[in-house]
Design a protein around this motif. Structure first.
Motif, PDB file in Angstrom:
ATOM      1  N   PRO A  59       0.832  -1.208   0.000  1.00 54.58           N
ATOM      2  CA  PRO A  59       0.000   0.000   0.000  1.00 54.58           C
ATOM      3  C   PRO A  59       0.867   1.260   0.000  1.00 54.58           C
ATOM      4  O   PRO A  59       1.968   1.265   0.563  1.00 54.58           O
ATOM      5  N   TRP A  60       0.374   2.301  -0.640  1.00 57.31           N
ATOM      6  CA  TRP A  60       1.116   3.552  -0.746  1.00 57.31           C
ATOM      7  C   TRP A  60       1.559   4.060   0.622  1.00 57.31           C
ATOM      8  O   TRP A  60       2.647   4.621   0.759  1.00 57.31           O
ATOM      9  N   GLU A  61       0.753   3.833   1.654  1.00 60.71           N
ATOM     10  CA  GLU A  61       1.075   4.306   3.003  1.00 60.71           C
ATOM     11  C   GLU A  61       2.321   3.631   3.568  1.00 60.71           C
ATOM     12  O   GLU A  61       2.914   4.127   4.519  1.00 60.71           O
ATOM     13  N   GLN A  62       2.715   2.473   3.026  1.00 60.86           N
ATOM     14  CA  GLN A  62       3.879   1.737   3.519  1.00 60.86           C
ATOM     15  C   GLN A  62       5.174   2.183   2.836  1.00 60.86           C
ATOM     16  O   GLN A  62       6.244   1.721   3.194  1.00 60.86           O
ATOM     17  N   ILE A  63       5.070   3.059   1.847  1.00 55.11           N
ATOM     18  CA  ILE A  63       6.258   3.542   1.145  1.00 55.11           C
ATOM     19  C   ILE A  63       6.849   4.689   1.956  1.00 55.11           C
ATOM     20  O   ILE A  63       6.191   5.690   2.202  1.00 55.11           O
ATOM     21  N   ILE A  64       8.085   4.528   2.359  1.00 53.87           N
ATOM     22  CA  ILE A  64       8.761   5.514   3.194  1.00 53.87           C
ATOM     23  C   ILE A  64       9.440   6.572   2.335  1.00 53.87           C
ATOM     24  O   ILE A  64       9.320   7.765   2.587  1.00 53.87           O
ATOM     25  N   ASN A  65      10.165   6.136   1.296  1.00 56.70           N
ATOM     26  CA  ASN A  65      10.911   7.071   0.468  1.00 56.70           C
ATOM     27  C   ASN A  65      11.172   6.459  -0.904  1.00 56.70           C
ATOM     28  O   ASN A  65      11.424   5.266  -1.009  1.00 56.70           O
ATOM     29  N   ILE A  66      11.124   7.293  -1.930  1.00 59.57           N
ATOM     30  CA  ILE A  66      11.502   6.879  -3.276  1.00 59.57           C
ATOM     31  C   ILE A  66      12.764   7.656  -3.625  1.00 59.57           C
ATOM     32  O   ILE A  66      12.736   8.871  -3.786  1.00 59.57           O
ATOM     33  N   GLY A  67      13.879   6.946  -3.682  1.00 57.67           N
ATOM     34  CA  GLY A  67      15.163   7.564  -3.973  1.00 57.67           C
ATOM     35  C   GLY A  67      15.554   7.392  -5.425  1.00 57.67           C
ATOM     36  O   GLY A  67      14.767   6.918  -6.254  1.00 57.67           O
ATOM     37  N   THR A  68      16.790   7.737  -5.748  1.00 56.59           N
ATOM     38  CA  THR A  68      17.246   7.638  -7.128  1.00 56.59           C
ATOM     39  C   THR A  68      17.424   6.191  -7.585  1.00 56.59           C
ATOM     40  O   THR A  68      17.213   5.889  -8.754  1.00 56.59           O
ATOM     41  N   ASP A  69      17.781   5.303  -6.647  1.00 55.16           N
ATOM     42  CA  ASP A  69      18.024   3.899  -7.009  1.00 55.16           C
ATOM     43  C   ASP A  69      17.094   2.909  -6.320  1.00 55.16           C
ATOM     44  O   ASP A  69      16.939   1.788  -6.789  1.00 55.16           O
ATOM     45  N   VAL A  70      16.527   3.289  -5.177  1.00 54.81           N
ATOM     46  CA  VAL A  70      15.729   2.349  -4.390  1.00 54.81           C
ATOM     47  C   VAL A  70      14.430   2.985  -3.903  1.00 54.81           C
ATOM     48  O   VAL A  70      14.301   4.202  -3.848  1.00 54.81           O
ATOM     49  N   ILE A  71      13.497   2.098  -3.541  1.00 54.82           N
ATOM     50  CA  ILE A  71      12.261   2.494  -2.877  1.00 54.82           C
ATOM     51  C   ILE A  71      12.259   1.805  -1.522  1.00 54.82           C
ATOM     52  O   ILE A  71      12.342   0.577  -1.444  1.00 54.82           O
TER      53      ILE A  71
END
Length: 88
Positions: A59-71
């Motif tokens: 779920p979108w709520e579980q995404i902490i950060n979207i970086g240049t190489d990783v999520i």
């Protein structure tokens, strides 16, 4: 950001640092156009050659950060309900 850019990023569990896999699909709210969840194929299977790939819905709520190489994602999250799994 394009979907193809998201698909290139590794999904990493925040708590363990474990590489989980890559994005295979998105769950999008058609009313708002916002992403509701990411669907990933778990790391370890060889493109379904040795059985069906296991998928996890994040779920979108579980995404902490979207970086240049990783999520970075926070566990726990669930496997998709039976109604969304492919029929063999």
């Amino acid at each position: 950001m394009m979907v193809s850019e998201l698909q290139m990023k590794d999904i990493i569990a925040l708590e363990t640092g474990e590489r989980m896999g890559h994005i295979t699909d998105l769950d999008i709210d058609v009313e708002t156009g916002k992403i509701k969840a990411l669907v990933i194929a778990l790391k370890g299977k060889m493109m379904g050659l040795f059985g069906k790939d296991d998928e996890v819905v994040i779920p979108w709520e579980q995404i902490i950060n979207i970086g240049t190489d990783v999520i970075l994602v926070k566990k726990p999250f669930a496997s998709p309900p039976e109604s969304t799994k492919m029929i063999e």
